[in-house]
Design an enzyme around this catalytic site. Structure first.
Site, PDB file in Angstrom:
ATOM      1  N   ASP A  48      25.308  36.361  21.112  1.00 21.24           N
ATOM      2  CA  ASP A  48      25.088  37.580  20.680  1.00 21.24           C
ATOM      3  C   ASP A  48      24.423  37.337  18.938  1.00 21.24           C
ATOM      4  O   ASP A  48      24.192  37.831  17.730  1.00 21.24           O
ATOM      5  CB  ASP A  48      25.657  38.706  20.075  1.00 21.24           C
ATOM      6  CG  ASP A  48      27.303  38.428  19.492  1.00 21.24           C
ATOM      7  OD1 ASP A  48      27.455  37.041  19.293  1.00 21.24           O
ATOM      8  OD2 ASP A  48      27.799  39.326  19.737  1.00 21.24           O
ATOM      9  N   SER A  49      24.551  35.393  18.791  1.00 17.75           N
ATOM     10  CA  SER A  49      24.403  35.077  17.423  1.00 17.75           C
ATOM     11  C   SER A  49      22.836  35.164  17.641  1.00 17.75           C
ATOM     12  O   SER A  49      22.232  34.634  16.540  1.00 17.75           O
ATOM     13  CB  SER A  49      24.313  33.518  17.990  1.00 17.75           C
ATOM     14  OG  SER A  49      24.564  32.830  19.426  1.00 17.75           O
ATOM     15  N   ASP A  70      26.944  37.366  26.032  1.00 20.29           N
ATOM     16  CA  ASP A  70      27.957  38.376  25.682  1.00 20.29           C
ATOM     17  C   ASP A  70      27.237  39.713  26.042  1.00 20.29           C
ATOM     18  O   ASP A  70      26.144  40.103  25.465  1.00 20.29           O
ATOM     19  CB  ASP A  70      27.675  37.781  24.012  1.00 20.29           C
ATOM     20  CG  ASP A  70      28.295  36.839  23.132  1.00 20.29           C
ATOM     21  OD1 ASP A  70      29.453  36.273  23.723  1.00 20.29           O
ATOM     22  OD2 ASP A  70      27.896  36.625  22.326  1.00 20.29           O
ATOM     23  N   LYS A  87      30.820  37.082  28.569  1.00 20.05           N
ATOM     24  CA  LYS A  87      31.546  37.063  27.413  1.00 20.05           C
ATOM     25  C   LYS A  87      31.755  38.751  26.867  1.00 20.05           C
ATOM     26  O   LYS A  87      30.723  38.781  26.074  1.00 20.05           O
ATOM     27  CB  LYS A  87      30.844  35.980  26.745  1.00 20.05           C
ATOM     28  CG  LYS A  87      32.391  35.366  25.667  1.00 20.05           C
ATOM     29  CD  LYS A  87      32.390  33.991  25.473  1.00 20.05           C
ATOM     30  CE  LYS A  87      31.582  33.570  24.123  1.00 20.05           C
ATOM     31  NZ  LYS A  87      31.248  34.652  22.442  1.00 20.05           N
ATOM     32  N   GLU A 100      34.623  39.253  23.230  1.00 21.41           N
ATOM     33  CA  GLU A 100      35.259  39.046  21.780  1.00 21.41           C
ATOM     34  C   GLU A 100      36.620  40.209  22.877  1.00 21.41           C
ATOM     35  O   GLU A 100      36.822  41.333  21.540  1.00 21.41           O
ATOM     36  CB  GLU A 100      34.883  38.760  21.004  1.00 21.41           C
ATOM     37  CG  GLU A 100      33.416  38.105  20.735  1.00 21.41           C
ATOM     38  CD  GLU A 100      32.696  37.871  19.879  1.00 21.41           C
ATOM     39  OE1 GLU A 100      33.531  38.985  18.607  1.00 21.41           O
ATOM     40  OE2 GLU A 100      32.114  37.646  19.113  1.00 21.41           O
ATOM     41  N   GLU A 125      37.421  30.198  18.450  1.00 18.32           N
ATOM     42  CA  GLU A 125      36.170  29.583  17.771  1.00 18.32           C
ATOM     43  C   GLU A 125      37.309  29.320  16.412  1.00 18.32           C
ATOM     44  O   GLU A 125      37.994  30.068  15.912  1.00 18.32           O
ATOM     45  CB  GLU A 125      35.595  30.912  17.660  1.00 18.32           C
ATOM     46  CG  GLU A 125      34.395  30.430  16.773  1.00 18.32           C
ATOM     47  CD  GLU A 125      33.228  30.943  16.563  1.00 18.32           C
ATOM     48  OE1 GLU A 125      33.396  32.306  17.500  1.00 18.32           O
ATOM     49  OE2 GLU A 125      32.405  31.376  15.500  1.00 18.32           O
TER      50      GLU A 125
END
Ligand code: KIV
Length: 272
Positions: A52-53, A91, A121, A123, A190
């Site tokens: 999602d970057s 993401d 993925k 978070e 991270e």
């Protein structure tokens, strides 16, 4: 690298576990479009993350929060069309899995069905346990992500190193163990202290992929545009730049512009 490419013709979640058990490091990079994904895939990278970057790198947002599920599916399907070998992880964007586990499963199913990706993925730790459980139960492989989780930036208030204090470190270790127990196939850590990341990696059988988490983990991930030097404004200590593409691209583009203006381009052999 070519031997590695020969041995693993197609990377699956099982390949990654096998690599960890053989003490082979896992390489992972982001990609958001067909052209870049094809280069990354054929260069021998094991895992491609449609991160999602993309919200920052592709759309120019300050955070990862604005990107939508439809936009992630668009990026993921473009990537999938360029990939033959790498495992593709996508993401789940902010707001598509935190409120309830049924919505989380619906979001994960949309990604898998509409993009053709191989896994997702998410978070977070114990607060999203039910969502992870439900997605895995549906047969969708899940990669966890702990430490600095950018979707929670407004809770943290800063992008500095996480889990330096004992309490947060303890919670992180517990969350990592829980993710393994739930059936996650791998975990991203991270921006946490290297010693803590090493302890977690050693205590888990699933691969731990680090970004700013030191070398004693099972693999590394970077944002493609950062490691190629296409971005200039992001300079964390963990970022190694392998090229300075911003300046190289800029000088090529300037040269083209001046060639057009000076009528040097096109020349007689560049026309019909
Ligand atoms: O979105 C992303 O690029 C990521 C990596 C930084 C791990 O989550």
């Amino acid at each position: 690298m070519s031997i590695h490419k020969e041995v693993y013709k197609r990377i699956t979640v099982k390949t990654l576990t096998d690599m960890k058990s053989k003490n082979e490091k896992i390489s992972m990079l982001t990609a958001y479009d067909y052209t870049m994904a094809k280069i990354v895939d054929t260069s021998g990278i094991d895992v491609i993350l449609v991160g999602d970057s993309a919200s920052n790198v592709m759309a120019g947002h300050e955070t990862t929060l604005p990107i939508t599920l439809d936009q992630m599916i668009y990026h993921a399907s473009s990537v999938i069309r360029g990939v033959n070998r790498s495992l593709v992880v996508v993401d789940l964007p902010f707001g598509t899995y935190q409120s309830d586990s049924k919505e989380a499963l619906r979001s994960a199913i949309r990604i898998m069905k509409e993009s053709g990706a191989h896994s997702v993925k998410l978070e977070g730790g114990k607060e999203i346990k039910d969502s992870i459980k439900r997605i895995i139960k549906a047969g969708i492989p899940v990669m966890g992500h702990l430490g600095l989780t950018p979707q929670s930036i407004y809770k943290f208030g800063t992008y500095t190193v996480r889990a330096k204090e004992e309490e947060e470190a303890k919670q992180l270790v517990e969350d990592a163990k829980m993710l393994e127990k739930l059936g996650c196939f791998a975990l991203v850590l991270e921006k946490i202290p290297a010693k803590l990341a090493a302890i977690i990696s050693k205590s888990l059988t699933i691969p731990v992929i680090g970004i700013g988490a030191g070398g004693d983990v099972d693999g590394q991930v970077l944002v493609l545009h950062d490691m190629l030097g296409m971005t200039k404004e992001f300079n964390p200590r963990f970022l190694r730049r392998y090229l300075n593409l911003y300046d190289q691209m800029s000088s090529a583009i300037s040269k083209y512009s001046s060639d057009v203006k000076s009528k040097d381009f096109p020349n007689s052999s560049e026309q019909y």
